[in-house]
Design an enzyme around this catalytic site. Sequence first.
Site, PDB file in Angstrom:
ATOM      1  N   GLY A 235       2.787  -3.391  -5.695  1.00 62.60           N
ATOM      2  CA  GLY A 235       2.079  -2.791  -6.734  1.00 62.60           C
ATOM      3  C   GLY A 235       0.761  -1.855  -6.447  1.00 62.60           C
ATOM      4  N   CYS A 236       0.577  -1.001  -7.406  1.00 60.68           N
ATOM      5  CA  CYS A 236      -0.750  -0.281  -7.186  1.00 60.68           C
ATOM      6  C   CYS A 236      -1.926  -1.084  -7.341  1.00 60.68           C
ATOM      7  CB  CYS A 236      -0.751   0.959  -8.173  1.00 60.68           C
ATOM      8  SG  CYS A 236      -0.429   0.323  -9.920  1.00 60.68           S
TER       9      CYS A 236
END
Length: 356
Positions: free
Chosen positions: A158-159
């Site tokens: 994920g970011c």
Amino acid sequence: MKIKAGIVGAAGFAGAELTRLLLRHPSFELCAITSDALAGRALAEVYPAFAGASDLVFSKHDKSVLADLDVAFLAVPHTASLAMTPELIAAGTTVIDLSADYRLKDPAIYEKWYKVAHTSTDLLAKAAFGLPELTGDELASAAARRAAGEAVLVACAGCYPTATSLAAAPFLRVGLVEEGATVIVDALSGITGAGKKATERTHFCFANESVEAYGVGTHRHTPEISQILGLAPGRLVFTPHLVPMNRGLLSTVKLPLAKGAAAPDSEELAAIQQRFFAESPLVEALPAGSLPKTASVAGTARAQVGVAYHAEARMIIAIGAIDNLGKGAAGQAVQCANIIFGLDQTEGLTSLAVGV
């Protein structure tokens, strides 16, 4: 012969960024883009920036549309991948998943944080985690299996976990952080990180000229960051914030220096990051005195990391900057796909950031 690729969920922000990257990628041919809501509409009609670049039309999420692909990129919400990935893998299509469904190695942790049962734990056990600078061994193993004829699954990081882990991992891995101590992360993301559908939090009139903390103590990226960094449950305090810009993510990580360790200076800490990422072409470790900023990586699949030392608190302060749609999503997915298909990991990802 080009590698046939499709994007499931191409209408969202991450999907649109994937489309942009794959349309100009020298080795992938983008053959299909799907969106149930936009089926039948032309890509260039929905996103005029693609006018003249592609005549692709959105299709429904249909098996026949995805048949005969070499790779499917899944830019879909969590649980949607659980429903689609097993069939794609069974059909011989490699999957690069941007969702959270196969990131957490322990299905019980996934079920705790996402409040849904994990329905394909056999695939979960075989999924490679997609953060190349930190899990290159998993990706290399998956690439070898794909080269031998197996369809493989990559669960892209994920970011928030990407920016946070790239900044902090070098110091945890060399043992400079106090064992068992609390690690504090404050991270800020642009509005596109919240997805395309407007809400009371992301609607322009509410988000403009406002910064907001959200998911305090409950954000689902908490166990993912802990997994990447090897932190026991309860050691991580992660607070994400929404800031009024389109794209970009900055994570500041406070790491208590190990007891008994000599106080380092910023030059020594910067050198640790620089050595750690010396063979990572998409991560720039900045010199002492320079710190990352989102504008320096906007529109790219690159990351910047930097570090400072708070002497009085004996605290290492590591900072990571990425474009949440680039290295935080689509760019990272393409980087992982490059590795899986035996290409240079930077292929199609060499864009410079927008200078101003």
